[in-house]
Design a protein around this motif. Structure first.
Motif, PDB file in Angstrom:
ATOM      1  N   ASP A 165       0.805  -1.346   0.031  1.00 22.14           N
ATOM      2  CA  ASP A 165      -0.024  -0.083   0.026  1.00 22.14           C
ATOM      3  C   ASP A 165       0.789   1.441  -0.007  1.00 22.14           C
ATOM      4  O   ASP A 165       0.176   2.444   0.378  1.00 22.14           O
ATOM      5  CB  ASP A 165      -1.039   0.045   1.053  1.00 22.14           C
ATOM      6  CG  ASP A 165      -1.879  -1.200   1.028  1.00 22.14           C
ATOM      7  OD1 ASP A 165      -2.347  -1.537   0.086  1.00 22.14           O
ATOM      8  OD2 ASP A 165      -2.308  -1.535   2.320  1.00 22.14           O
ATOM      9  N   ILE A 167       2.018   2.569  -2.473  1.00 17.37           N
ATOM     10  CA  ILE A 167       1.644   3.553  -3.768  1.00 17.37           C
ATOM     11  C   ILE A 167       0.325   3.379  -3.705  1.00 17.37           C
ATOM     12  O   ILE A 167      -0.213   2.071  -4.077  1.00 17.37           O
ATOM     13  CB  ILE A 167       2.248   3.239  -4.813  1.00 17.37           C
ATOM     14  CG1 ILE A 167       3.800   3.504  -4.656  1.00 17.37           C
ATOM     15  CG2 ILE A 167       1.906   3.978  -6.187  1.00 17.37           C
ATOM     16  CD1 ILE A 167       4.626   2.834  -5.917  1.00 17.37           C
ATOM     17  N   LYS A 168      -0.527   4.337  -3.407  1.00 18.13           N
ATOM     18  CA  LYS A 168      -2.310   3.843  -3.677  1.00 18.13           C
ATOM     19  C   LYS A 168      -2.842   5.566  -3.655  1.00 18.13           C
ATOM     20  O   LYS A 168      -2.316   6.383  -3.366  1.00 18.13           O
ATOM     21  CB  LYS A 168      -2.568   3.324  -2.438  1.00 18.13           C
ATOM     22  CG  LYS A 168      -2.535   4.033  -1.090  1.00 18.13           C
ATOM     23  CD  LYS A 168      -3.057   3.150   0.102  1.00 18.13           C
ATOM     24  CE  LYS A 168      -3.275   3.841   1.640  1.00 18.13           C
ATOM     25  NZ  LYS A 168      -3.585   3.239   2.380  1.00 18.13           N
ATOM     26  N   TRP A 169      -4.096   5.380  -4.284  1.00 23.16           N
ATOM     27  CA  TRP A 169      -4.802   6.581  -4.340  1.00 23.16           C
ATOM     28  C   TRP A 169      -5.406   6.873  -2.893  1.00 23.16           C
ATOM     29  O   TRP A 169      -5.562   5.945  -2.423  1.00 23.16           O
ATOM     30  CB  TRP A 169      -6.088   6.359  -5.196  1.00 23.16           C
ATOM     31  CG  TRP A 169      -6.551   7.420  -5.970  1.00 23.16           C
ATOM     32  CD1 TRP A 169      -7.955   7.868  -5.485  1.00 23.16           C
ATOM     33  CD2 TRP A 169      -6.065   8.209  -6.959  1.00 23.16           C
ATOM     34  NE1 TRP A 169      -8.055   9.225  -6.006  1.00 23.16           N
ATOM     35  CE2 TRP A 169      -6.995   9.346  -7.039  1.00 23.16           C
ATOM     36  CE3 TRP A 169      -4.979   8.254  -7.587  1.00 23.16           C
ATOM     37  CZ2 TRP A 169      -6.734  10.319  -8.382  1.00 23.16           C
ATOM     38  CZ3 TRP A 169      -4.646   9.195  -8.663  1.00 23.16           C
ATOM     39  CH2 TRP A 169      -5.652  10.192  -8.787  1.00 23.16           C
ATOM     40  N   MET A 234       1.470   8.578  -6.113  1.00 25.08           N
ATOM     41  CA  MET A 234      -0.037   8.121  -5.877  1.00 25.08           C
ATOM     42  C   MET A 234      -0.384   7.049  -6.761  1.00 25.08           C
ATOM     43  O   MET A 234      -1.096   6.122  -6.425  1.00 25.08           O
ATOM     44  CB  MET A 234      -0.910   9.170  -5.664  1.00 25.08           C
ATOM     45  CG  MET A 234      -0.959  10.167  -4.892  1.00 25.08           C
ATOM     46  SD  MET A 234      -2.511  11.409  -4.651  1.00 25.08           S
ATOM     47  CE  MET A 234      -2.344  12.035  -6.378  1.00 25.08           C
ATOM     48  N   ASP A 235       0.445   7.310  -8.117  1.00 26.17           N
ATOM     49  CA  ASP A 235       0.013   5.954  -9.118  1.00 26.17           C
ATOM     50  C   ASP A 235       1.149   6.065  -9.990  1.00 26.17           C
ATOM     51  O   ASP A 235       1.599   7.349 -10.187  1.00 26.17           O
ATOM     52  CB  ASP A 235      -1.159   6.684  -9.775  1.00 26.17           C
ATOM     53  CG  ASP A 235      -1.527   5.625 -10.821  1.00 26.17           C
ATOM     54  OD1 ASP A 235      -2.486   4.680 -10.521  1.00 26.17           O
ATOM     55  OD2 ASP A 235      -1.127   5.634 -12.128  1.00 26.17           O
ATOM     56  N   ARG A 258      -9.698   3.380 -14.355  1.00 25.82           N
ATOM     57  CA  ARG A 258     -10.552   3.788 -13.073  1.00 25.82           C
ATOM     58  C   ARG A 258     -11.139   5.101 -12.951  1.00 25.82           C
ATOM     59  O   ARG A 258     -12.051   5.250 -12.329  1.00 25.82           O
ATOM     60  CB  ARG A 258      -9.411   3.688 -11.846  1.00 25.82           C
ATOM     61  CG  ARG A 258      -8.910   2.169 -11.698  1.00 25.82           C
ATOM     62  CD  ARG A 258      -8.005   2.327 -10.498  1.00 25.82           C
ATOM     63  NE  ARG A 258      -8.585   2.399  -9.356  1.00 25.82           N
ATOM     64  CZ  ARG A 258      -8.217   2.906  -8.083  1.00 25.82           C
ATOM     65  NH1 ARG A 258      -6.762   3.055  -8.067  1.00 25.82           N
ATOM     66  NH2 ARG A 258      -8.854   3.136  -7.204  1.00 25.82           N
ATOM     67  N   THR A 356       8.336   2.834  -4.259  1.00 23.06           N
ATOM     68  CA  THR A 356       7.806   2.465  -3.126  1.00 23.06           C
ATOM     69  C   THR A 356       8.639   3.261  -2.042  1.00 23.06           C
ATOM     70  O   THR A 356       8.532   3.681  -0.893  1.00 23.06           O
ATOM     71  CB  THR A 356       7.895   0.976  -3.001  1.00 23.06           C
ATOM     72  OG1 THR A 356       6.739   0.693  -3.929  1.00 23.06           O
ATOM     73  CG2 THR A 356       7.508   0.541  -1.416  1.00 23.06           C
TER      74      THR A 356
END
Length: 419
Positions: A165, A167-169, A234-235, A258, A356
């Motif tokens: 997690d 790297i996540k929105w 974030m992405d 998405r 990361t």
């Protein structure tokens, strides 16, 4: 992450651009990870531990020297933090070696003793941080080239498994912080900034070379990244050859799918001038002139009114966070700053692994030396390093063919004029 049919490639000769003292300092810094994390090693490893302690003493002298090169200062600080675990937030999350160890440990086989897991992790960090070739790097670590290749693969996989997690929105409190920060810059409900960077590689062997030839007449692979104002990634979407336009990379990414499915931009609605309502968008450059209603690019051109000029200035200031993120990421992990031979099958995973690390170190409060963004060329001229931001935008005033996107930009422009 999409497969693009990359083929295996070999690696070559010596590192590009690092002086011997820089290479040695980086090597010493990374081996500090091993010294401080090897606990309870068997007696057969005592000689190795003694040698690493000598290197740690050298690291200390290098770190205290007033003329310590900027490249090594950043890596020394990074690796000292990794090895000691002394971060501003001292929790198990920051114990990177410990977190990855379970994923890279090798069982003892009948014909060999495995290398200490800390040494494996240290080598991968060294490879990414210095940009050294496998030949030079494995020699410095006393391991075979094949072992070095496997070490990088293992640590890459370990990082992605240990920090799924990283790297996540953004959601929850983090999302609220991001939206508030962009609102204060004049862009309510903005989630981040988007751009592509090129990772320069040697001419691909056994692959269509023309596909990888970019606008700078170099061979490269593209990485699309979305960041916030804190430079947090974030992405990330990587893998398309350097000749591909940014818009095509976007259309083939999970980010596009998405967003089109309504999964990303779900902030509480904000009303703008002219009856426009937005629940979220990204800031982009003129590489995205006609793509979609949720990327807001500048107007561009030279024949601008005062409001449009003001909008473009504010938009660029906010959007530049993505270029600053590329600077920190690539100058700290210099393998991805330099042209190098690589295995195109594993390059995407390695790049995500250093993204990361980028987020972990940002969250841990590790500083970045801005001097790393500069270099001295062969003529003795100081210049900015090439971050691989090629750009695809056309000159002149840009109008969206998507009406909603055009209205959103105009509404944001007029909102800024009222501030």
């Amino acid at each position: 992450m999409e497969s693009t049919g990359f083929l295996d490639m070999d690696v070559r000769g010596r590192g590009q651009g690092l002086r011997d003292d820089e290479i040695e300092a980086v090597a010493m810094a990374v081996t500090a990870v091993v010294v401080n994390t090897m606990r309870g090693v068997p007696s057969s490893s005592r000689d190795t531990l003694a040698e690493l302690r000598k290197r740690r003493a050298l690291l200390q002298r290098i770190g205290e020297a007033p003329d310590c090169v900027a490249t090594c200062q950043a890596v020394i600080q990074l690796c000292a933090a990794l090895s000691s675990g002394v971060f501003p937030r001292e929790t198990p999350r920051w114990q990177i070696v410990a977190a990855c160890a379970a994923y890279v440990e090798k069982k003892v086989t009948h014909d060999r003793m495995p290398f200490p897991v800390e040494q494996v992790i240290a080598f991968a960090l060294y490879r990414w941080a210095s940009g050294e070739t496998y030949e030079s790097g494995t020699s410095a670590f006393g391991i075979k080239r094949e072992t070095g290749l496997q070490a990088v693969r293992d640590v890459t996989s370990a990082l992605l498994q240990a920090y799924p997690d990283a790297i996540k929105w953004p959601v929850g409190r983090r999302r609220a912080q991001i939206l508030r920060a962009f609102r204060d810059k004049g862009f309510p409900n903005c989630f981040g900034a988007i751009d592509c960077t090129h990772i320069f590689i040697d001419k691909p062997a056994g692959a269509p070379s023309a596909n990888y030839y970019d606008r700078k007449q170099k061979f490269s692979v593209q990485a699309q990244v979305v960041v916030d104002l804190d430079l947090w990634i974030m992405d990330v979407h990587i893998g398309y050859p350097g000749s591909v336009h940014d818009v095509r990379v976007l259309h083939n990414s999970q980010l596009w799918r998405r967003a089109q499915a309504g999964e990303l931009f779900d902030a509480p609605p904000v009303s703008l001038p002219h009856g426009v309502v937005t629940r979220g968008y990204l800031l982009g450059d003129n590489g995205y002139p006609v793509v979609c209603p949720w990327i807001v690019q500048p107007y561009g051109g030279i024949d601008q009114g005062r409001d449009e000029e003001r909008f473009d200035t504010r938009q660029k200031v906010a959007w530049m966070c993505v270029e600053r993120a590329f600077g920190r990421l690539k100058c700290m992990w210099r393998l991805f700053l330099r042209t190098h031979k690589t295995n195109l099958d594993t390059l995407p995973q390695q790049f995500v692994a250093v993204c990361t690390l980028h987020n972990i170190l940002l969250d841990a409060g590790i500083d970045f030396d801005e001097n790393l963004l500069w270099e001295v060329d062969e003529n003795g001229v100081r210049r900015r390093v090439d971050l691989g931001i090629v750009g695809n935008g056309a000159g002149g005033r840009q109008r969206c063919t998507n009406v909603d996107g055009d209205l959103l930009r105009d509404a944001l422009r007029d909102r800024l004029a009222l501030m």
